[in-house]
Design a protein around this motif. Sequence first.
Motif, mmCIF file in Angstrom:
data_model
loop_
_atom_site.group_PDB
_atom_site.id
_atom_site.type_symbol
_atom_site.label_atom_id
_atom_site.label_comp_id
_atom_site.label_asym_id
_atom_site.label_seq_id
_atom_site.Cartn_x
_atom_site.Cartn_y
_atom_site.Cartn_z
ATOM 1 N N TRP A 150 11.278 -4.296 -2.648
ATOM 2 C CA TRP A 150 10.985 -3.936 -1.198
ATOM 3 C C TRP A 150 9.641 -4.138 -0.621
ATOM 4 C CZ3 TRP A 150 9.885 0.265 1.069
ATOM 5 C CH2 TRP A 150 9.559 1.819 0.350
ATOM 6 N N ALA A 151 9.011 -2.995 -1.914
ATOM 7 C CA ALA A 151 7.579 -2.428 -2.005
ATOM 8 C C ALA A 151 6.458 -3.451 -1.736
ATOM 9 C CB ALA A 151 7.702 -1.399 -2.381
ATOM 10 N N ARG A 152 6.394 -4.690 -1.990
ATOM 11 C CA ARG A 152 5.316 -5.671 -2.799
ATOM 12 C C ARG A 152 5.269 -5.955 -1.408
ATOM 13 N NH1 ARG A 152 10.292 -8.395 -0.388
ATOM 14 N NH2 ARG A 152 10.168 -9.659 1.965
ATOM 15 N N TYR A 153 4.705 -5.601 0.155
ATOM 16 C CA TYR A 153 3.685 -5.677 0.936
ATOM 17 C C TYR A 153 3.026 -4.640 0.741
ATOM 18 C CZ TYR A 153 6.791 -9.713 2.439
ATOM 19 O OH TYR A 153 7.293 -10.448 3.265
ATOM 20 N N THR A 154 3.251 -3.253 0.368
ATOM 21 C CA THR A 154 2.110 -2.198 0.520
ATOM 22 C C THR A 154 1.801 -2.222 -1.254
ATOM 23 O OG1 THR A 154 4.131 -0.738 0.113
ATOM 24 C CG2 THR A 154 3.372 -1.393 1.615
ATOM 25 N N ALA A 155 2.848 -2.504 -2.693
ATOM 26 C CA ALA A 155 2.014 -2.455 -4.184
ATOM 27 C C ALA A 155 2.615 -3.601 -4.548
ATOM 28 C CB ALA A 155 2.539 -1.008 -4.290
ATOM 29 N N TYR A 195 1.485 -8.332 -2.018
ATOM 30 C CA TYR A 195 1.961 -9.782 -1.329
ATOM 31 C C TYR A 195 1.150 -9.488 0.003
ATOM 32 C CZ TYR A 195 4.219 -11.394 -5.728
ATOM 33 O OH TYR A 195 4.037 -12.036 -7.157
ATOM 34 N N LEU A 196 1.022 -10.915 0.378
ATOM 35 C CA LEU A 196 1.412 -10.703 2.534
ATOM 36 C C LEU A 196 2.191 -11.499 2.968
ATOM 37 C CD1 LEU A 196 -2.982 -11.438 2.234
ATOM 38 C CD2 LEU A 196 -1.211 -9.528 2.662
ATOM 39 N N PRO A 197 2.690 -11.034 3.821
ATOM 40 C CA PRO A 197 3.909 -11.823 4.929
ATOM 41 C C PRO A 197 3.173 -13.208 5.538
ATOM 42 C CG PRO A 197 3.440 -10.019 5.929
ATOM 43 C CD PRO A 197 2.118 -9.999 4.406
ATOM 44 N N ASN A 198 3.892 -14.571 4.647
ATOM 45 C CA ASN A 198 3.640 -15.919 6.406
ATOM 46 C C ASN A 198 4.342 -15.353 7.356
ATOM 47 O OD1 ASN A 198 2.196 -18.186 4.455
ATOM 48 N ND2 ASN A 198 3.075 -17.504 3.273
ATOM 49 N N LEU A 199 3.911 -15.830 8.513
ATOM 50 C CA LEU A 199 4.342 -16.036 9.725
ATOM 51 C C LEU A 199 5.447 -16.152 10.309
ATOM 52 C CD1 LEU A 199 1.063 -17.427 12.347
ATOM 53 C CD2 LEU A 199 1.883 -14.291 11.197
ATOM 54 N N ALA A 204 7.603 -18.594 1.999
ATOM 55 C CA ALA A 204 7.258 -17.795 0.305
ATOM 56 C C ALA A 204 5.695 -16.704 0.938
ATOM 57 C CB ALA A 204 6.685 -18.655 -1.087
ATOM 58 N N ASP A 205 6.168 -15.682 0.077
ATOM 59 C CA ASP A 205 4.585 -14.909 0.746
ATOM 60 C C ASP A 205 3.273 -15.334 0.039
ATOM 61 O OD1 ASP A 205 6.316 -12.350 1.733
ATOM 62 O OD2 ASP A 205 6.983 -11.990 -0.212
ATOM 63 N N GLY A 206 2.516 -14.657 0.688
ATOM 64 C CA GLY A 206 0.599 -14.844 0.120
ATOM 65 C C GLY A 206 1.186 -14.053 -0.939
ATOM 66 N N HIS A 207 -0.372 -13.791 -0.829
ATOM 67 C CA HIS A 207 -0.559 -12.661 -2.319
ATOM 68 C C HIS A 207 -2.401 -12.589 -2.208
ATOM 69 C CE1 HIS A 207 -1.364 -11.145 -5.924
ATOM 70 N NE2 HIS A 207 0.137 -10.367 -5.933
ATOM 71 N N GLN A 208 -2.793 -11.050 -2.477
ATOM 72 C CA GLN A 208 -4.304 -11.200 -2.793
ATOM 73 C C GLN A 208 -3.838 -9.924 -3.897
ATOM 74 O OE1 GLN A 208 -5.286 -8.905 1.218
ATOM 75 N NE2 GLN A 208 -3.869 -7.660 0.669
ATOM 76 N N THR A 209 -5.774 -10.080 -4.074
ATOM 77 C CA THR A 209 -5.817 -9.566 -5.800
ATOM 78 C C THR A 209 -6.832 -8.759 -5.521
ATOM 79 O OG1 THR A 209 -3.995 -10.627 -7.471
ATOM 80 C CG2 THR A 209 -5.843 -9.738 -8.162
ATOM 81 N N LEU A 210 -7.380 -7.631 -5.611
ATOM 82 C CA LEU A 210 -8.813 -7.191 -6.148
ATOM 83 C C LEU A 210 -9.029 -7.110 -7.566
ATOM 84 C CD1 LEU A 210 -10.900 -4.765 -4.308
ATOM 85 C CD2 LEU A 210 -10.194 -4.144 -6.241
ATOM 86 N N GLU A 211 -10.442 -7.078 -7.611
ATOM 87 C CA GLU A 211 -11.243 -6.904 -9.374
ATOM 88 C C GLU A 211 -12.459 -6.111 -9.088
ATOM 89 O OE1 GLU A 211 -8.915 -9.793 -12.447
ATOM 90 O OE2 GLU A 211 -10.454 -11.075 -10.869
ATOM 91 N N ASP A 245 -17.586 -2.955 -6.971
ATOM 92 C CA ASP A 245 -18.121 -4.323 -6.655
ATOM 93 C C ASP A 245 -17.440 -4.628 -7.234
ATOM 94 O OD1 ASP A 245 -20.630 -3.419 -5.292
ATOM 95 O OD2 ASP A 245 -21.269 -2.341 -6.567
ATOM 96 N N GLY A 246 -16.831 -5.940 -6.263
ATOM 97 C CA GLY A 246 -16.208 -6.719 -7.366
ATOM 98 C C GLY A 246 -15.534 -7.990 -6.340
ATOM 99 N N SER A 247 -13.838 -8.291 -6.339
ATOM 100 C CA SER A 247 -13.608 -9.474 -5.369
ATOM 101 C C SER A 247 -12.239 -9.021 -5.269
ATOM 102 C CB SER A 247 -13.744 -10.941 -6.074
ATOM 103 O OG SER A 247 -13.289 -10.902 -6.899
ATOM 104 N N VAL A 248 -12.417 -9.936 -4.189
ATOM 105 C CA VAL A 248 -10.549 -10.187 -3.168
ATOM 106 C C VAL A 248 -10.644 -11.856 -3.755
ATOM 107 C CG1 VAL A 248 -9.291 -10.100 -1.025
ATOM 108 C CG2 VAL A 248 -10.767 -7.767 -1.956
ATOM 109 N N THR A 249 -9.223 -11.958 -3.866
ATOM 110 C CA THR A 249 -8.658 -13.212 -4.319
ATOM 111 C C THR A 249 -7.329 -13.363 -3.066
ATOM 112 O OG1 THR A 249 -9.664 -13.722 -6.005
ATOM 113 C CG2 THR A 249 -8.130 -15.358 -5.268
ATOM 114 N N ILE A 250 -7.478 -14.041 -2.023
ATOM 115 C CA ILE A 250 -6.351 -14.336 -1.273
ATOM 116 C C ILE A 250 -6.070 -16.159 -1.318
ATOM 117 C CG2 ILE A 250 -5.040 -15.006 1.461
ATOM 118 C CD1 ILE A 250 -7.692 -12.647 1.891
ATOM 119 N N GLU A 251 -4.756 -16.093 -1.744
ATOM 120 C CA GLU A 251 -4.063 -17.679 -1.727
ATOM 121 C C GLU A 251 -2.223 -17.394 -1.489
ATOM 122 O OE1 GLU A 251 -4.188 -17.858 -6.222
ATOM 123 O OE2 GLU A 251 -3.424 -15.577 -6.190
ATOM 124 N N GLY A 252 -2.175 -18.571 -1.313
ATOM 125 C CA GLY A 252 -0.552 -18.439 -1.140
ATOM 126 C C GLY A 252 -0.169 -18.681 0.664
#
Length: 433
Positions: A150-155, A195-199, A204-211, A245-252
């Motif tokens: 249930w916490a996937r959109y914040t963590a 995770y990111l909610p689609n409209l 299925a949810d999208g996803h974002q990652t920071l490194e 310093d890094g990057s953010v990847t958004i997918e799905g």
Amino acid sequence: MNKVTQRALLAATASVMAAAIGSSANAAAFYLQEQSIRGAGRAFSGETADQGAASLWWNPAAIGGMTGGEAVLGVSQIMPRGNVDNVGTLIRRPGQQPAPVGGDQRSNNPIDNGTLPSGAVAYALTPQLSVGLAVTSPFSFTTNYDATSWARYTADKTKLRTIDLQPSVAFALTPNFVIGGAVNVEHSKATLSNYLPNLSPLLADGHQTLEGSGWDVGYTLGAQYRGGPVSLGVSYKSSIKHKLDGSVTIEGLLGPLAAQNRSIDAMADFRTPWQLTAGLRFKATDKLTLNGQIVRFGWGKFDAITLGAPLNTAIPEGYRNTWSYAGGVDYAVTPAWTLRAGVQYDETPTENLERDARVPDSNRWNFSTGTSFALSKSFTIDGAVSYIKFKDVAINRTTAAYAGTAVQTPILVNGRLDNAHALVLAIGGRFSF
């Protein structure tokens, strides 16, 4: 890419950057104080007033007036447990009524076990002048939530590692009064995602990652007074301005959001808290020493996250300054064998309505016991066991995906941290030369 899509991309990036930096700074809410096995045995109640390399992290003056050299090495196994439960979290997609967020309603033990090494070495160049180096990892932890939580959109996944190198120098102005100073060179590396909610809830949810990673510098100043049965210590550890310093990847992401799927460079600035520590050790008898320590954490420094290009914005945070109190005893059973015990109360910097599932922190009690045994004149082994109990608290920081855009999707978080506790087992040794 149209303006709404571009703004949504930047908003999503800002969201994960905020989560990432919040996690690294909140790691001090999970501040790993296990930098001395000797100190762990008395719940860190006298470190700034004690002497030797084992107390170097807390006070560079601890090595002043020593003779010869000393090296310490320790490892702590940290085993946290607890439940992060959903109480009634809702998601409000554009043009739709608020609906349950769905997913698994309980996340068991989302904070991973951790193995924390620490070490220090010090040497007296003259009877008055000593130098030393402490190597610690004060802000490190890993959390794992399932993709169906249930916490996937914040963590989702959080992995933070820091290495703090603290070269130190101390000078005994008199036989009773010592001053010290140190530089804190700190490297941080983080991998964080959610995770990111689609409209449509049917997608299925999208996803974002920071490194990201970075090197940053602070300082520590300290002093000690040693007179007869009394030792007093005070130290100040500066806030450190971190640059990640890094990057953010958004997918799905699908449908109208699909244009946001990409990887972009990102940068953020934030400050960790300062620490002002005062400690006392009183030798009540030939065998019994009483210890006390109080720490003021300047978490108010973590008031905002400044995001650079292409975001060029600031995200406010709700952290408060906090206190930590500890008391403990050392009892010399024999000249070679010492027993220890202590209790510590530590406040959380997180506030109600600002606490999220990525770092579900709360006020805590730390109950510790430990022992030391001198195997020879030059080698002593230390051991400690700690039980930490966290207060049950609400997790209720409302957030939003794609904030400030036409597709803004609020997540009305309503959860709870229940039955959280941790067991810490620690062992190490001190070698004089």
